[in-house]
Design an enzyme around this catalytic site. Structure first.
Site, short mmCIF file in Angstrom:
data_model
loop_
_atom_site.label_atom_id
_atom_site.label_comp_id
_atom_site.label_asym_id
_atom_site.label_seq_id
_atom_site.Cartn_x
_atom_site.Cartn_y
_atom_site.Cartn_z
N HIS A 1 -9.74 3.29 4.82
CA HIS A 1 -8.39 3.57 4.37
C HIS A 1 -7.54 2.39 4.82
O HIS A 1 -7.12 2.33 5.99
CB HIS A 1 -7.87 4.89 4.93
CG HIS A 1 -8.73 6.07 4.59
ND1 HIS A 1 -8.66 6.71 3.36
CD2 HIS A 1 -9.69 6.72 5.28
CE1 HIS A 1 -9.53 7.70 3.33
NE2 HIS A 1 -10.18 7.73 4.48
N THR A 2 -7.33 1.44 3.91
CA THR A 2 -6.66 0.20 4.29
C THR A 2 -5.22 0.41 4.71
O THR A 2 -4.66 -0.41 5.43
CB THR A 2 -6.72 -0.82 3.14
OG1 THR A 2 -6.13 -0.24 1.97
CG2 THR A 2 -8.16 -1.19 2.83
N CYS A 3 -4.59 1.49 4.24
CA CYS A 3 -3.21 1.77 4.65
C CYS A 3 -3.12 2.01 6.14
O CYS A 3 -2.08 1.75 6.76
CB CYS A 3 -2.66 2.97 3.89
SG CYS A 3 -2.63 2.76 2.11
N PHE A 4 -4.18 2.56 6.72
CA PHE A 4 -4.16 2.92 8.13
C PHE A 4 -5.14 2.07 8.96
O PHE A 4 -5.33 2.34 10.14
CB PHE A 4 -4.53 4.40 8.30
CG PHE A 4 -3.81 5.31 7.35
CD1 PHE A 4 -2.45 5.54 7.50
CD2 PHE A 4 -4.46 5.90 6.28
CE1 PHE A 4 -1.77 6.37 6.62
CE2 PHE A 4 -3.80 6.73 5.40
CZ PHE A 4 -2.44 6.95 5.57
N PRO B 1 0.80 -1.23 0.00
CA PRO B 1 0.00 0.00 0.00
C PRO B 1 0.83 1.28 0.00
O PRO B 1 0.44 2.26 -0.62
CB PRO B 1 -0.83 -0.12 1.30
CG PRO B 1 -0.84 -1.57 1.61
CD PRO B 1 0.47 -2.10 1.14
#
Length: 791
Positions: free
Chosen positions: A756-759, A571
């Protein structure tokens, strides 16, 4: 003395025990009991806030009023030993319980307890006309009904049911929801002869997946729109609808008299069904007979002449004469030099992700045209007079190879049946495997490396060195779990690594593994995954405890890896480079089709061409997508090609029939191998962060926990996948997610949740009701792979 005399009266000892269970052992409680100021199971009254019948999808409430034994209202609170339990089909239903007298327990009057200045409060603790005070003896219970059927509602005080408890209430399915309604045994291409009625079976379901009754309505009904492929010309087929009230299945019979290729859309009202779009091939008697003979042949040497119109995205100036060879496993396109020497142009597998796109007629060649694409190579465009026969033969081969349906559940059942059928003659007796827990990976490899296929079909009976446990299934399950950790956890064997520094990242074959880990270990890992699939097929469900990258799963089934795989696999790289190039002008960036390699000190070590002579080819706005895909091949495919090949030799070379995995896509393959996992709501509640402290957001959070408490394992898997990018949790559950899942307030109203998959961030808007929230959350997690703000 009174208590002593009660305890000596014959037959009343159980009453005394009940009283002590219901009341705290304090002087105040004993005094209340003696003066009749306590509540019991026979002094409660239930008031229902609805009348039957009711449909699903609503938040239902009912009240329980408690009275003292002397008839006065009893100010009930959470400490009174009251238990309210709602069950449906053996499972507990999430509910909220509110005690109106929670804060009035130790107060001198209701008015002071509720901070009311007026003294006009009646004997039940309510303010009179115009007042706002709820009855202090009232407990309100709320629960949301998602599944139809009979609900059992138990209300107990001190361990004993109130009068008539448990109560039963029945809820009917809601109205038909087109987004949940669809065809059973769905196929993307339907083949039938002209002039014959063909049945399409539709399973009618409501918003929550319950089988819903179909009722004739002149305003909202099922309808089919058909147009000829490659044109906008509408065609009106003859249709007939028959509904089976017992099975709640609807059959739509369609008849088309004109042969050809059509595109159909079935809708309910004006909304398309969840799988309501498909192609129709209508064949004449000659074409149908030819297709049936093609499929029935034992030896397949089928070929058809065609013209190649477009290749690798470039239109040919002159159509090229080619030949299509079709077999149950593949479709190959060849050309011949001097009519003698064959040259293969491309090959497509017979699998669900090989698609035919039907176009119009080529005017010069007077032949219908079509495209073939599979996601792993550039598409091609062809023209062939026998297009319909070619496509129908391919479709019949496909359905035969996947069991007759393209839905995941049907494909999974077919997959298991094929495995059982392949190995049904082999012995399924037990085989003793001795391993050492202290060196599990190496001893397991040595214990199994010389096993033939027949031994891999046996049930492994595991014995750990120095341990006396008998393996009746539990020891072997433990062996599979800790062996998967050794194989796939980067902190263990280093066979797999993460593409990012995030300890939550998905795992990928490690090209920089220690020299002692040979390629044979990847083959062993593939055999273990194949063994897990075999165990599941024979009823001993065994999941693979791993969180693989999507690009690795795509390579296992032969799908082409693209730059979009960076979104889940790496990501950080996706957000910092990929999306920037995708969304911006690159003509002035001086990029070339090459990748520069630097040392840790920042010195340029070498330049790697992504395509032949790539360092001299500039990246422009017109070719930047090709550049991004070349980056994906360079970073995700080429470094691990040998490792993936070895893994595949172990996976499909022994227990799993060759190409059988190719009926799934990479997301379905993860579900097949790894399952949905198990999710603890209690663990989730302990290990998450909340961003946003408004009172309205706390209300949304309360609804959130109530809603997900009733989620199925599949729904929880989709929620976790929507939030983190993967349906699997780390071995330690929610506590090992880094960062922890953040439940954040979104500055919107009645909109879809976003993530928000990054977080690991799930953004929840405000809603006007729990029903609206529940509906929006389901839409988001079911359609989340298409966007909704995922980073």
């Amino acid at each position: 003395m009174l208590l002593a005399s009660i305890s000596t009266v014959a037959g009343l000892s159980t009453v005394t025990n009940m009283c002590y269970q219901a009341l705290p052992s304090t002087k105040a409680s004993i005094y209340e009991f003696l003066t009749g100021r306590s509540s019991g199971p026979h002094s409660a009254r239930i008031t229902w806030d609805w009348q039957e019948p009711q449909t699903v999808g609503k938040t239902m409430t009912f009240g329980v009023r408690f009275y003292q034994k002397n008839g006065s209202p009893y100010p009930v609170s959470n400490g009174d030993g009251i238990l309210i339990e709602i069950m449906h089909e053996g499972l507990k239903v999430a509910r909220t319980v509110e005690f109106a007298g929670e804060f009035s327990r130790n107060s001198n009057s209701v008015a002071t307890a509720t901070d009311v200045t007026s003294s006009s409060v009646d004997s039940n603790g309510r303010r009179d006309a115009g007042g706002k005070v709820e009855a202090m003896n009232l407990t309100r219970v709320s629960f949301t009904v998602h599944k139809s059927g009979v609900y059992s509602i138990a209300v107990m005080v001190g361990g004993r049911h109130v009068k008539d408890s448990p109560f039963t209430r029945t809820f009917e399915p809601g109205p038909i929801d087109p987004s949940k309604t669809g065809f059973t045994h769905y196929t993307s291409t339907v083949v039938f002869p002209s002039g014959t009625s063909f049945p399409l079976v539709i399973e009618t379901r409501d918003t929550f997946g319950n089988l819903s009754a179909y009722k004739t309505d002149h305003k909202v009904f099922f309808k089919i729109k058909v147009k000829e492929a490659g044109t906008n010309e509408r065609y009106s087929p003859t249709t007939q609808i028959i509904y089976n009230t017992h099975d709640k299945k609807l059959v739509m019979y369609i008849k088309i008299d004109k042969e050809g290729c059509y595109q159909a859309v079935v809708s309910y009202g004006d909304v398309k069904l969840k799988n309501g779009e498909f192609d129709i091939l209508v064949l004449n008697a000659t074409e149908l007979s030819r297709v049936q003979k093609n499929v029935a042949k034992r030896k397949h040497n089928l070929w058809y002449e065609a013209r190649l119109l477009n290749q690798c995205g470039e239109k040919l100036e002159k159509p090229k004469k080619v030949y299509l060879y079709i077999s149950p496993k593949q479709l190959t396109i060849k050309e011949f030099y001097f009519k003698i020497y064959p040259k293969k142009i491309c090959t497509f597998r017979v699998c669900p992700w090989t698609k035919f796109i039907f176009n119009g007629t080529h005017n010069q060649l007077e032949a219908p045209t079509f495209c073939i694409e599979d996601g792993s190579q550039p598409s091609i465009e062809l023209a062939a007079k026998e297009r319909n026969t070619i496509a129908a033969t391919f479709s019949c081969f496909l359905l035969k190879s996947i069991g007759g349906s393209e839905t995941f559940n049907d494909k999974r059942d077919f997959f298991y049946r094929e495995i059982r059928s392949t190995h049904h003659k082999r012995s399924h007796s037990s085989l003793l495997i001795k391993v050492d827990r202290a060196d599990l990976l190496l001893t397991s490899y040595k214990a199994t490396k010389n096993l033939t296929l027949g031994y891999w079909c046996k049930r492994f009976e595991i014995m750990f060195a120095g341990e006396q446990g008998l393996d009746w299934g539990g020891v072997s399950r433990e062996w599979f779990e800790i062996l998967c950790k050794e194989l796939f956890d980067p902190a263990s064997s280093q066979l797999f690594a993460r593409l990012t520094d995030n300890p939550q990242g998905l795992v990928h074959p490690n090209p920089k593994r220690p020299p002692c880990l040979k390629l044979k270990m990847y083959e062993f890992a593939g055999k273990i995954v194949g063994k897990c699939l075999f165990e599941s097929s024979v009823g001993r469900t065994q999941l693979v405890k791993a969180r693989f990258t999507r690009s690795f799963l795509a390579q296992l089934i032969g799908l082409r890896v693209t730059y979009k795989h960076f979104e889940t696999d790496d990501p950080e790289y996706f957000t910092t480079k990929i999306t920037f190039i995708e969304n911006n002008d690159v003509d002035d960036m001086e990029l070339t089709f090459a990748e520069e390699v630097y040392s840790p000190q920042g010195q340029l070590l070498k330049v790697i061409d992504l395509i032949p002579n790539g360092s001299k080819i500039p990246v422009t706005n017109s070719n930047k997508m090709r550049y991004l895909d070349a980056l994906a091949q360079h970073r995700l495919v080429q470094p691990v090609k040998e490792e993936v090949d070895s893994f595949m030799r172990g996976l499909s070379g022994e227990l799993i029939p060759e190409n059988l995995l190719s009926i799934f896509d990479e997301y379905e393959l993860e579900l097949l191998m790894c399952g949905t996992g198990t999710y603890s709501i209690a663990d989730f509640k302990l290990h998450h962060n909340v961003v946003g402290a408004s009172s309205s957001f706390h209300r949304v959070l309360d609804w959130f926990w109530t809603i997900i408490a009733s989620f199925t394992e599949e729904q929880m898997a989709r929620l976790i996948q929507f939030t983190t990018g993967c349906s699997q949790l780390p071995p330690g559950g929610f506590s090992e997610l880094n960062p922890k899942i953040q439940l954040s307030s979104a500055p919107t109203y009645n909109n879809l949740p976003s993530s928000h998959t990054c977080f690991n961030q799930l953004c929840l808007p405000d809603y006007d009701s729990m029903d609206t929230f529940h509906r929006m959350l389901l839409i988001a997690i079911n359609e989340g792979n298409q966007g909704f703000g995922m980073a």
